[in-house]
Design an enzyme around this catalytic site. Sequence first.
Site, PDB file in Angstrom:
ATOM      1  CB  CYS A   1      -2.471   9.406  -1.408  1.00  0.00           C
ATOM      2  SG  CYS A   1      -4.215   9.420  -0.955  1.00  0.00           S
TER       3      CYS A   1
ATOM      4  NE  ARG B   1      -2.484  10.860  -4.967  1.00  0.00           N
ATOM      5  CZ  ARG B   1      -1.440  11.599  -4.636  1.00  0.00           C
ATOM      6  NH1 ARG B   1      -0.366  11.592  -5.412  1.00  0.00           N
ATOM      7  NH2 ARG B   1      -1.452  12.346  -3.547  1.00  0.00           N
TER       8      ARG B   1
ATOM      9  CG  ASP C   1      -4.173  14.492  -5.653  1.00  0.00           C
ATOM     10  OD1 ASP C   1      -5.278  14.000  -5.979  1.00  0.00           O
ATOM     11  OD2 ASP C   1      -3.975  15.024  -4.550  1.00  0.00           O
TER      12      ASP C   1
END
Length: 149
Positions: A3, A9, A117
């Site tokens: 990420c 994440r 996100d």
Amino acid sequence: MVCLGNICRSPLAEGILASKLPKDKFTVDSAGTGSWHIGNSPDERSIAVAKKNKISISNQKGRQFSTTDFDAFDYIYVMDNSNYQDVVKLAKNQQQKEKVQLILNELFPNEKVDVPDPYFGLPNGFEIVHNMLDEVCEIIAKKLIEKHP
């Protein structure tokens, strides 16, 4: 698992997928495309949602994606289209590019859906992201176990 910052994440995805695979056969790791959080623990909200689901990610440390990851890993799952572009730019050849996949393409083939996100999002954003990643990691784990018994 890749990420942007490697604190929200991708650490969750790493922990979830690792929990679904035999540890003696598979190595799961995560990284960020950015360098802001190198050496840092995951976001406390990621740690909390993982713990709530009986997964520990508190010992993970942030690192930046490197071109050596193309040699170290057979599969590179990215969380969103921006990460995909950033990682593919680092590939030296077509074989390396083919290792990079949007993680949610496993659930929604060729739809190029991003894992949102949760960093600046709603309070339940981390739970939503966990649930998305849990679902897709179940599919990935089954495929990996079938392909590499």
